[in-house]
Enzyme design. Structure first.
Site, PDB file in Angstrom:
ATOM      1  N   HIS A 248      -5.250  -1.918   1.556  1.00  0.00           N
ATOM      2  CA  HIS A 248      -3.886  -1.528   1.910  1.00  0.00           C
ATOM      3  C   HIS A 248      -3.898  -0.283   2.863  1.00  0.00           C
ATOM      4  O   HIS A 248      -3.412  -0.152   4.019  1.00  0.00           O
ATOM      5  CB  HIS A 248      -3.122  -0.994   0.507  1.00  0.00           C
ATOM      6  CG  HIS A 248      -2.924  -1.982  -0.306  1.00  0.00           C
ATOM      7  ND1 HIS A 248      -2.197  -2.980  -0.228  1.00  0.00           N
ATOM      8  CD2 HIS A 248      -3.581  -2.250  -1.620  1.00  0.00           C
ATOM      9  CE1 HIS A 248      -2.126  -3.615  -1.659  1.00  0.00           C
ATOM     10  NE2 HIS A 248      -2.908  -3.199  -2.416  1.00  0.00           N
TER      11      HIS A 248
HETATM   12  C1  BDR Z   1      -0.978   1.314  -2.426  1.00  0.00           C
HETATM   13  O1  BDR Z   1      -0.811   1.838  -3.793  1.00  0.00           O
HETATM   14  C2  BDR Z   1      -2.041   2.391  -4.230  1.00  0.00           C
HETATM   15  O2  BDR Z   1      -2.554   1.704  -5.535  1.00  0.00           O
HETATM   16  C3  BDR Z   1      -3.029   2.284  -3.120  1.00  0.00           C
HETATM   17  O3  BDR Z   1      -3.839   3.379  -3.008  1.00  0.00           O
HETATM   18  C4  BDR Z   1      -2.188   1.937  -1.799  1.00  0.00           C
HETATM   19  O4  BDR Z   1      -1.608   3.083  -1.206  1.00  0.00           O
HETATM   20  C5  BDR Z   1      -0.792  -0.096  -2.536  1.00  0.00           C
HETATM   21  O5  BDR Z   1       0.548  -0.731  -3.234  1.00  0.00           O
END
Ligand code: BDR
Ligand code: CA
Length: 316
Positions: A248
């Site tokens: 992500h």
């Molecule tokens: C986002 O949520 C967190 O768990 C991760 O770091 C990322 O920024 C993904 O939905």
């Protein structure tokens, strides 16, 4: 350093934030003007400590100030983070040595305002956590909205389901009012949401490439990667999803470096702040042509091209 893109990276340092920090700091195309931290995957104290420890691992060639910020959402209590994905300490309980680095005294929101005024129209904000620090900065100084080059944010889900609720992604769900304030601010936004990040999977083969190419004199980083990727692969395995880490936050940094990793379409994104079931959803009117827009939404990703660039950069 002159042609590098100047960024402020805002993180809630869990595993993929750490992977994003390593990528940004090692990138030849980026100058990290500072890292701001907030609550999210862990509380802000832990996020700040994790960030400083990750910087220790990379030992950047230039000074990167770290500034701590929000410890809770603007108007609601903090929601419990996901221990399964990031571990209790955000970094899969990996025992990193204590750090001798300190955060700067200034609150993250003030740090952001100061840096934007020092670098008019020449700062790209890359947010990989809640948007709270930016929402506070905008409340203190609304003029920054027209002085930022762009905000690239990891968050939201337009054509795909959410990851913390049926419809909401974690970073927007974690502080919907902050997200609302930011999306209504007029800052040029690129939304790197689950539409593309859920397709960007770092798997065992990618891990093998990293271990093969990362110099042996970077043993601390090798051990860290070994731990967090195995932790991640086991976590996704247990959810019956396969053995990979969704990239992500690194993809948000990637899009800041090179927008060609993704295809975007402009929409007006509304943030749902009230719905009992739909709080934190990123909504657009998909029925008609978009007459007004506030965000370029990433809708397709060349995942393998990005992942190879990610690997090439972090093994340096
Ligand atoms: C986002 O949520 C967190 O768990 C991760 O770091 C990322 O920024 C993904 O939905
Ligand atoms: Ca994050």
């Amino acid at each position: 350093m002159q042609n590098k893109k100047k960024i402020i990276l805002d993180v809630d340092t869990g595993i993929d934030d750490a992977l994003a920090i390593i990528y940004a700091v090692k990138s030849d195309d980026i100058l990290v003007e500072g890292i701001t931290t907030g609550f999210g995957n862990v509380d802000v104290k832990q996020a700040t400590e994790n960030t400083l420890k990750v910087l220790d691992l990379i030992n950047p060639s230039y000074e990167i100030p770290v500034s701590a910020g929000a410890d809770k959402p603007l108007f609601r209590p903090r929601r419990e983070p996901s221990v399964a994905i990031h571990g209790h300490d955000g970094l899969g309980e990996y025992p990193l040595p204590a750090t001798k680095r300190y955060p700067v005294e200034q609150h993250a929101s003030d740090f952001i305002i100061k840096k934007i005024h020092e670098n008019l129209h020449n700062i790209t904000l890359v947010f990989t956590g809640r948007l709270t620090n930016l929402a506070i900065a905008l409340a203190k100084d609304p003029s920054i909205a027209s002085k930022v080059e762009r905000l690239v944010l990891m968050g939201g889900a337009l054509h795909v389901p959410g990851n913390v609720t049926e419809v909401a992604e974690a970073n927007i769900h974690g502080d919907p009012e902050a997200a609302h304030r930011v999306f209504e601010s007029g800052i040029p936004i690129t939304m790197v949401g689950l539409d593309v990040t859920s397709k960007t999977k770092f798997g065992e083969e990618h891990f093998g490439q990293v271990m093969e190419q990362l110099p042996v004199d970077q043993q601390g980083l090798r051990d860290f990667f070994d731990h967090i990727f195995q932790f991640s692969f086991n976590a996704s395995d247990q959810l019956n999803e396969g053995r990979f880490r969704l990239m992500h936050d690194p993809l948000a940094v990637g899009v800041a470096i090179d927008p060609n990793y993704v295809k975007t379409k402009d929409f007006y994104i509304y943030i749902e702040t009230r719905g009992a079931l739909s709080s934190g959803a990123t909504l657009a009117d998909l029925r008609t042509p978009q007459t007004k827009t506030n965000a370029s939404v990433c809708i397709k990703v060349n995942d393998e091209l990005f992942l190879q660039h990610y690997i090439d950069t972090i093994v340096k």
